[in-house]
Design a protein around this motif. Sequence first.
Motif, mmCIF file in Angstrom:
data_model
loop_
_atom_site.group_PDB
_atom_site.id
_atom_site.type_symbol
_atom_site.label_atom_id
_atom_site.label_comp_id
_atom_site.label_asym_id
_atom_site.label_seq_id
_atom_site.Cartn_x
_atom_site.Cartn_y
_atom_site.Cartn_z
ATOM 1 N N GLU A 171 -50.542 -93.922 -42.530
ATOM 2 C CA GLU A 171 -49.309 -93.728 -43.294
ATOM 3 C C GLU A 171 -49.444 -92.550 -44.260
ATOM 4 O OE1 GLU A 171 -46.654 -94.958 -42.464
ATOM 5 O OE2 GLU A 171 -45.406 -94.733 -44.232
ATOM 6 N N ARG A 174 -49.217 -89.457 -42.139
ATOM 7 C CA ARG A 174 -47.843 -89.207 -41.709
ATOM 8 C C ARG A 174 -47.044 -88.601 -42.862
ATOM 9 N NH1 ARG A 174 -42.863 -91.195 -42.137
ATOM 10 N NH2 ARG A 174 -43.523 -92.789 -43.619
ATOM 11 N N LYS A 175 -47.220 -89.166 -44.051
ATOM 12 C CA LYS A 175 -46.453 -88.666 -45.203
ATOM 13 C C LYS A 175 -46.905 -87.255 -45.577
ATOM 14 C CE LYS A 175 -44.163 -92.536 -47.035
ATOM 15 N NZ LYS A 175 -44.073 -93.696 -47.883
ATOM 16 N N TYR A 221 -32.458 -97.165 -37.966
ATOM 17 C CA TYR A 221 -32.596 -97.297 -39.422
ATOM 18 C C TYR A 221 -32.438 -98.759 -39.796
ATOM 19 C CZ TYR A 221 -27.522 -97.356 -38.798
ATOM 20 O OH TYR A 221 -26.258 -97.643 -38.365
ATOM 21 N N ARG A 237 -32.377 -96.573 -44.633
ATOM 22 C CA ARG A 237 -33.740 -96.044 -44.456
ATOM 23 C C ARG A 237 -33.968 -95.798 -42.967
ATOM 24 N NH1 ARG A 237 -37.072 -100.465 -47.751
ATOM 25 N NH2 ARG A 237 -36.304 -101.694 -46.011
ATOM 26 N N CYS A 239 -35.932 -94.871 -39.477
ATOM 27 C CA CYS A 239 -37.251 -95.231 -38.938
ATOM 28 C C CYS A 239 -38.158 -94.011 -38.871
ATOM 29 C CB CYS A 239 -37.100 -95.813 -37.531
ATOM 30 S SG CYS A 239 -36.284 -97.407 -37.534
ATOM 31 N N ARG A 240 -39.429 -94.267 -38.903
ATOM 32 C CA ARG A 240 -40.425 -93.225 -38.648
ATOM 33 C C ARG A 240 -40.228 -92.736 -37.213
ATOM 34 N NH1 ARG A 240 -42.170 -97.346 -41.664
ATOM 35 N NH2 ARG A 240 -43.731 -97.036 -43.283
ATOM 36 N N ASP A 243 -41.003 -94.953 -33.812
ATOM 37 C CA ASP A 243 -41.414 -96.223 -34.425
ATOM 38 C C ASP A 243 -40.146 -97.035 -34.676
ATOM 39 O OD1 ASP A 243 -42.539 -98.233 -36.105
ATOM 40 O OD2 ASP A 243 -44.015 -96.813 -36.851
ATOM 41 N N ALA A 246 -38.548 -99.010 -40.401
ATOM 42 C CA ALA A 246 -37.916 -98.111 -41.365
ATOM 43 C C ALA A 246 -38.550 -98.234 -42.750
ATOM 44 C CB ALA A 246 -36.431 -98.431 -41.459
ATOM 45 N N SER A 249 -40.640 -95.583 -44.787
ATOM 46 C CA SER A 249 -40.648 -94.282 -44.110
ATOM 47 C C SER A 249 -40.376 -93.138 -45.090
ATOM 48 C CB SER A 249 -39.594 -94.236 -42.997
ATOM 49 O OG SER A 249 -38.301 -94.160 -43.564
#
Length: 352
Positions: A171, A174-175, A221, A237, A239-240, A243, A246, A249
Motif C-alpha cells: 500500500e 502504491r501510494k 467505487y 472513493r 477503487c485502486r 482492485d 475502494a 485508495s
Amino acid sequence: MKIAIHAKKGSFSDRWIQYCESNDIAYKLVDCYSSDIIEKLHSCDALLWHWHHADPKAILFARQLICSIEAMGKKVFPDSKTCWHFDDKVGQKYLLEAINAPLVPSYVFYDKKEALEWVAKIEFPKVFKLRGGAGSANVKLVNSKRYAQKLIKKAFGKGFGQFNRLGYLKERWRKFCIGQDSIWGVLKGFARLAVPTEFAKIAGNEKGYVYFQKFIPNNAYDTRVIVIGDKIFAVRRYCRENDFRASGSGIKGYDPSLFDKRCLEIAWDVSSKLGLQCCSYDFVFDEYNSPLIVEISYGFITGPFYDDCPGYWDRAMEWHHGKFKPQFWIMENILRSIVEDNVVSESEQFKV
Ligand SMILES: Nc1ncnc2c1ncn2[C@@H]1O[C@H](COP(=O)(O)OP(=O)(O)O)[C@@H](O)[C@H]1O
Ligand SMILES: [Mg+2]
C-alpha cells in the motif's frame, strides 16, 4: 458547564479544543488512560474521546470506560450505542440484520467443520474479512474453494496477524507511485516487515471465527456517507487500479450529484433507529443497482480528505454549500444534549 476532552494530536480533539476556545466553552484536558479518570470527570458534564481502532491501550478499556461514564449520568462521545460495534464487522452484521438494514449478505462461523461444509456448497468469488481493520487492509477477494479452505484452516489454526505487514508495504508503494506517499513511507513499510506494531503485539492473532461476505461485483467505487446529528455528507472513493477495494485508495470525488439519495436515506434511517451520534456508512451497489452497506464506523480521519467536502445535506435533504468541520458538529450536539437535560431536570424540580 464543563467539558472534558482527551487530547491527541491529529484526532478529533484538535477541533474540539479549537471550538471550545473560540466559543468560550469551559473545558479541561483529561487523560483517559489514567487510573483516576472517573474521579477527574466528577466536575465535568461530558467527556469527548476520539479513540482509534488500532490504539492498543484504548481497545483494552475504552468501551468499559464509556459504559461507566454513562452510569454516572454524564454525556460521552462516542457513547456506547455509537461505538460498541466499532471496528467489529461481526458485531455490525448482527446489528444491521436485527434492524433489517440492507447489509451485504454476510456469513460468520465459529466452527471449522461448519465453515468447511458451507464452503463446499457455495459459489465463488466471496469476500473474506477480519472483523477489524481499516483502509481495506484485512479484506480479500476469495476466488476459489481452495483459497477459502486455506483461509478457514488458518482462521482456526494460528490465526491472522492484526496488522497485514506485506499489505502495508504494498500500500505504501502504491501510494508512492501515485504521488501520495514519500520514499520514507516506503522505507517505513519495509521496516514494518520486521517490527510489528504495538497494536498487533497486544491484540494478538485473530482466530476462532471466519467471516465472509457475498462479493458485489462491478463497483468502481464505494460511497461513504457520514451522519452526525441532523447533518449528512458524503465522499465517493474510487477503487485502486485492478482492485475491487475502494477504502484507503485515496482517490475521491465530492460533487453532490455523484450521490444516490437512497444511500443518504438509509444512513439517516439506521442512525436514527440505533441512536448513533456519528456514523459513517460504506455502500456498494448490487446487480439491481440497490445500495448495500459493507460496514459502519464512528471514526474517520481528520484533515483534507473530508475537509474538502463542498457541503452537506440537512434532514430535509437540502444541500448546504460551503466548507464545514464535522468535529464541531459533534461538540455542538453534545453541548445541546447537556442543555436539554438540564432543562428537563429543572422542569422536574419545578413539578415537585
Ligand atoms: N462484499 C463486498 N463486495 C464488493 N466490494 C466490497 C465488499 N466489501 C468490501 N468491498 C470493497 O472493499 C473495501 C473495503 O471493505 P470494508 O469492509 O469497508 O473494509 P475496511 O474496514 O478496510 O474499510 C470497500 O471500500 C469496498 O470498496
Ligand atoms: Mg470501509
